[in-house]
Design an enzyme around this catalytic site. Structure first.
Site, PDB file in Angstrom:
ATOM      1  N   LYS A 168     -11.634  -3.517  -4.370  1.00  0.00           N
ATOM      2  CA  LYS A 168     -12.027  -2.149  -4.008  1.00  0.00           C
ATOM      3  C   LYS A 168     -13.465  -2.112  -3.447  1.00  0.00           C
ATOM      4  O   LYS A 168     -14.170  -3.124  -3.489  1.00  0.00           O
ATOM      5  CB  LYS A 168     -11.887  -1.253  -5.233  1.00  0.00           C
TER       6      LYS A 168
HETATM    7  C1  LIG Z   1      -4.160   4.092  -4.373  1.00  0.00           C
HETATM    8  C2  LIG Z   1      -4.400   3.474  -5.713  1.00  0.00           C
HETATM    9  N1  LIG Z   1      -4.339   4.264  -6.798  1.00  0.00           N
HETATM   10  C3  LIG Z   1      -4.563   3.772  -8.040  1.00  0.00           C
HETATM   11  C4  LIG Z   1      -4.869   2.443  -8.253  1.00  0.00           C
HETATM   12  C5  LIG Z   1      -5.048   1.930  -9.645  1.00  0.00           C
HETATM   13  O1  LIG Z   1      -6.318   1.400  -9.857  1.00  0.00           O
HETATM   14  P1  LIG Z   1      -6.562   0.283 -10.991  1.00  0.00           P
HETATM   15  O2  LIG Z   1      -5.987  -1.010 -10.470  1.00  0.00           O
HETATM   16  O3  LIG Z   1      -8.057   0.239 -11.109  1.00  0.00           O
HETATM   17  O4  LIG Z   1      -5.908   0.754 -12.232  1.00  0.00           O
HETATM   18  C6  LIG Z   1      -4.961   1.585  -7.136  1.00  0.00           C
HETATM   19  C7  LIG Z   1      -5.321   0.177  -7.342  1.00  0.00           C
HETATM   20  O5  LIG Z   1      -4.785  -0.755  -6.898  1.00  0.00           O
HETATM   21  C8  LIG Z   1      -4.703   2.104  -5.844  1.00  0.00           C
HETATM   22  O6  LIG Z   1      -4.740   1.320  -4.765  1.00  0.00           O
END
Ligand SMILES: Cc1ncc(COP(=O)(O)O)c(C=O)c1O
Length: 378
Positions: free
Chosen positions: A185
């Protein structure tokens, strides 16, 4: 000999300053629920110019917390784009709500706001907009819909920390905005996430939610010298540690430079791919500063699998973001979602490739990807 060093589609940047920041916390009194968490929250709130920020253990926890803050529950419907990571929809289901999958605009793969009203029912409570690939959604349209129909608006800005819509950062365009700090990210805390909001009441509820639903955290109790606390509602352990927060704080200082680098890489791709019709980058909208978490191109369906394999064979870590969530078997079983529900997202899924983009990439890496793509086109 061709350079076959593996080039992933995304990767973190961690330098000695980041490492020193984490080590300093390891030597300190507070490994979790300490002062770094608050400092990280304050820094992100200042950066996006939102009044409140609450850090949690992942982007998924941030989305769950947002659904909790809105009191989403059984019988409630939440509209979200099918072209997203499963976590966006899962957060609705964790709360017992029903995700309603919306289709996307073929040029950007962002929520198609023109057709959203068709999905509204008396049970619709909220919309979750996803800033796919780091490009902010059409928040002017979304805010109009929100006002007209009395809905809550949540932005899943997992891809778009630092991106801007009409000159203002993602974080101020929705009632609640969530970020993810997973390694690929815009910045990373290894695992981590955050919710930002202009509503103090939402922030308070989320602070309790990330700590089992308890009204005072460990630090507050120890400052008060007391032992008594109450669990006023059901929460989770969604806390982020001070180690992660220190890493995030240190990373945040470099975010502006990284975003600039991502945009430069995107410019090179666009220039190098201009003038040919087979590999077509998604459209960049005029009123945004794109975050370029992903650089997504569309290729003919007949060529996608072959191009994917050819690039992978050359050590280029292309990927596909995403299989539309309504096509995930879980959603088919639980909510009877089927092919045909979101035709634009379904068609896009057959054609998309995410090309490598991360701040540590060199111009020669970008050119390597493009020349490999060109060589693999039939
Ligand atoms: C669009 C989107 N929403 C939510 C998430 C969830 O984030 P995390 O992996 O930090 O739980 C991601 C992560 O890959 C994502 O790309």
């Amino acid at each position: 000999m061709a350079d076959k060093t593996f080039l992933p589609y995304g990767r973190q940047q961690v330098d000695e300053e980041d490492i020193a920041a984490v080590v300093q916390v390891l030597r300190s009194e507070w490994l979790t629920t300490g002062p770094m968490v608050e400092q990280f929250e304050e820094a992100v709130a200042n950066f996006v110019e939102a009044p409140f920020a609450v850090a949690v253990s992942s982007g998924t926890a941030a989305l769950h917390a947002a659904m909790f803050a809105l009191n989403i529950g059984p019988g409630d419907e939440v509209i979200l784009p099918s072209m997203t990571f499963a976590a966006t929809a899962n957060a609705v289901v964790y709360q017992g709500g029903t995700p309603v999958f919306a289709d996307v605009d073929p040029a950007t793969l962002l929520l198609d706001t023109a057709n959203l009203e068709d999905l509204l029912t008396p049970r619709t409570r909220a919309i979750i907009a996803v800033d796919y690939a780091g490009q902010p959604c059409n928040y002017s349209d979304l805010q109009r819909l929100k006002e007209r129909h009395g809905l809550a608006l949540v932005a899943d800005a997992s891809h778009s920390l630092g991106a801007e819509y009409r000159g203002k950062k993602c974080g101020v365009w929705a009632d609640l905005t969530t970020f993810s700090f997973h390694p690929v990210k815009p910045l990373t805390t290894a695992e981590g996430g955050m919710v930002v909001t202009s509503c103090g009441e939402y922030a308070e509820r989320i602070r309790r939610f990330r700590n089992h639903g308890i009204n005072l955290d460990y630090q507050q109790r120890s400052e008060q010298g007391g032992w008594y606390y109450e669990m006023t509602e059901l929460g989770y352990n969604y806390r982020i540690s001070d180690l992660q927060s220190a890493l995030g704080l240190s990373q945040l200082k470099k975010l502006a430079g990284w975003l600039k680098k991502r945009r430069q890489i995107a410019d090179i791709y666009r220039k190098e791919l201009a003038g040919q019709t087979v590999v077509r980058p998604l459209t960049q909208l005029p009123n945004v500063a794109h975050g370029y978490h992903l650089f997504v191109v569309r290729v003919p369906v007949s060529q996608r699998a072959r191009l994917f394999a050819a690039l992978r064979a050359e050590g280029i870590g292309v990927n596909v973001h995403y299989l539309p969530v309504h096509l995930q078997p879980f959603y088919g079983h639980r909510f009877q979602t089927q092919r045909g529900l979101c035709p634009v997202a379904e068609q896009a899924y057959e054609e998309i490739l995410s090309l490598p983009v991360f701040p540590g990439m060199q111009e020669k890496d970008v050119k390597r990807v493009v020349s490999c793509l060109n060589a693999s086109l039939s």
